[in-house]
Write an enzyme that holds these catalytic residues in place. Structure first.
Site, short mmCIF file in Angstrom:
data_model
loop_
_atom_site.label_atom_id
_atom_site.label_comp_id
_atom_site.label_asym_id
_atom_site.label_seq_id
_atom_site.Cartn_x
_atom_site.Cartn_y
_atom_site.Cartn_z
N THR A 137 1.39 -1.04 6.32
CA THR A 137 1.33 -1.75 5.04
C THR A 137 1.78 -3.18 5.29
O THR A 137 2.47 -3.45 6.29
CB THR A 137 2.19 -1.05 3.97
OG1 THR A 137 2.17 -1.83 2.77
CG2 THR A 137 3.63 -0.87 4.41
N GLY A 138 1.41 -4.08 4.41
CA GLY A 138 1.74 -5.49 4.62
C GLY A 138 0.45 -6.30 4.74
O GLY A 138 -0.63 -5.80 4.40
N ARG A 160 -12.85 -9.44 -0.36
CA ARG A 160 -11.90 -9.27 0.75
C ARG A 160 -11.51 -7.78 0.87
O ARG A 160 -11.21 -7.11 -0.11
CB ARG A 160 -10.65 -10.11 0.49
CG ARG A 160 -9.58 -10.01 1.57
CD ARG A 160 -8.53 -8.95 1.28
NE ARG A 160 -7.43 -8.96 2.24
CZ ARG A 160 -6.49 -8.02 2.31
NH1 ARG A 160 -6.51 -6.99 1.49
NH2 ARG A 160 -5.53 -8.10 3.20
N VAL A 161 -11.52 -7.29 2.09
CA VAL A 161 -11.09 -5.92 2.38
C VAL A 161 -9.95 -6.00 3.38
O VAL A 161 -10.01 -6.78 4.33
CB VAL A 161 -12.27 -5.09 2.95
CG1 VAL A 161 -11.79 -3.74 3.47
CG2 VAL A 161 -13.35 -4.91 1.89
N GLY A 162 -8.91 -5.21 3.15
CA GLY A 162 -7.75 -5.23 4.05
C GLY A 162 -7.83 -4.18 5.13
O GLY A 162 -8.91 -3.67 5.46
N ASP A 163 -6.68 -3.84 5.68
CA ASP A 163 -6.62 -2.87 6.77
C ASP A 163 -6.75 -1.43 6.31
O ASP A 163 -7.14 -0.55 7.09
CB ASP A 163 -5.26 -3.00 7.48
CG ASP A 163 -4.11 -2.78 6.49
OD1 ASP A 163 -4.01 -3.56 5.51
OD2 ASP A 163 -3.35 -1.82 6.67
N GLY A 223 -2.75 -7.30 5.52
CA GLY A 223 -3.74 -6.48 6.23
C GLY A 223 -4.45 -7.19 7.36
O GLY A 223 -4.82 -6.57 8.36
N THR A 256 0.85 -1.19 0.00
CA THR A 256 0.00 0.00 0.00
C THR A 256 0.88 1.23 0.00
O THR A 256 1.92 1.23 0.65
CB THR A 256 -0.84 0.01 1.30
OG1 THR A 256 -1.62 -1.18 1.32
CG2 THR A 256 -1.70 1.24 1.42
N1 ASP Z 1 -2.21 -3.84 3.72
C1 ASP Z 1 -2.65 -4.13 2.37
C2 ASP Z 1 -3.80 -5.09 2.41
O1 ASP Z 1 -3.75 -6.04 3.15
C3 ASP Z 1 -1.56 -4.67 1.50
C4 ASP Z 1 -0.19 -4.06 1.71
O2 ASP Z 1 -0.06 -2.94 2.16
O3 ASP Z 1 0.81 -4.73 1.44
O4 ASP Z 1 -4.73 -4.93 1.65
#
Ligand code: ASP
Length: 293
Positions: A200-201, A177-180, A203, A149
């Site tokens: 980021t990462g 699917r929805v992330g953080d 979520g 992100t």
């Molecule tokens: N955090 C984001 C998600 O899970 C992906 C990312 O930032 O790597 O949608």
């Protein structure tokens, strides 16, 4: 410290950083400056995890999530699961400005975008279609292949804080699917009286520890931005251990009230870089790796 500063995630944070510097130079507010940074990455098709040129989900559809937050007013807005609209960070700001709500999802968010003059656009490029097809056969649903992100945090010369984040999330994710990122408090939280934080990462793991809110509360209690990021990374390791899971790659960034920036990442493999701007200066850094809780 009275020069505007910002911090943006990943090597493509440099794209955001240039746009933030330009926006501050033009006298934009800190919220508009961080959104300009996010939008510059949304517009860049070479970034395959954000906006135009993002990779598709398990059925090949690009689905975007974004959020913004103003640290002075605590105004915040977010959109999730948005298809065919490119500038979702600015759309998230419109949710905050023009509706009594905070989060719009899917078709409702797309309808709101169209009502506000956003064009319907394909987010796929020939390159991302080819890349998606090339790797689709080896992907199992919900096993992320790429993600990242762009999260942009800023502080203006008066000490006002703001943040924006925007992403196509995990590639090959399940539809819906929805992330953080659009979850206020997980991927982003900003409060002038405490600090600004983003993540980021993977979520799911950021949501599990309510990462951004956790960091802002650490800063409210007097921790520096760097300490808050390291504590969030440790929190992930503690949580993973307790659940008997292998830690995954998650990275955290923050700005505290004094204008210090911080960053930390949970694995060596993530190679987490970030961009920092101070006035007109832009510098890239490597995030500190924190591998245990
Ligand atoms: N955090 C984001 C998600 O899970 C992906 C990312 O930032 O790597 O949608």
């Amino acid at each position: 410290m009275n020069e505007p500063i910002s911090i943006s995630t990943w090597s493509f944070g440099i794209i955001a950083a240039r746009a933030v510097v330009k926006a501050f130079r033009e006298g934009k507010s800190v919220l508009d400056a961080v959104i300009a940074g996010a939008q510059a990455v949304e517009d860049d098709p070479s970034v395959t995890s954000v906006g135009y040129g993002g990779l598709g989900n398990s059925i090949g559809t690009v689905s975007l999530d974004a959020a913004v937050m103003d640290g002075k007013t605590l105004d915040c807005g977010a959109v999730a699961g948005v298809e065919n609209i490119r500038h979702v960070a600015s759309l998230a700001k419109l949710v905050a400005e023009k509706t009594p709500h905070i989060l719009l999802v899917g078709k409702g968010a797309e309808w709101f975008a169209l009502q506000n003059g956003y064009p319907l656009q394909t987010l796929l490029t020939p390159e991302t279609v080819a890349l998606w097809e090339k790797n689709a056969h080896q992907m199992k649903v919900a096993e992320p292949w790429t993600h990242d992100t762009v999260t942009v945090l800023g502080r203006d010369a008066q000490g006002n804080l703001a943040g924006a984040c925007t992403t196509s999330g995990l590639s090959y994710k399940l539809p819906g699917r929805v992330g953080d990122s659009p979850i206020i408090g997980s991927g982003l939280y900003v409060d002038n009286e405490a600090g600004a934080a983003g993540a980021t990462g993977v979520g799911e793991e950021i949501i599990r520890i309510v990462g951004a809110q956790f960091m802002v509360e650490q800063m409210r209690q007097g921790k520096t931005a760097q300490e808050a990021c390291e504590l969030a990374a440790k929190r992930h390791h503690i949580t993973a251990k307790r659940r008997g899971k292998t830690p995954v790659s998650v990275a955290f960034i923050a700005i505290d009230r004094e204008g210090s920036v911080g960053a930390a990442v949970t694995t060596h493999s993530a190679q987490f870089q970030y961009a920092v701007t101070r006035g007109e200066q832009i510098e890239m850094f490597q995030g500190k790796v924190v591998i245990e809780g």
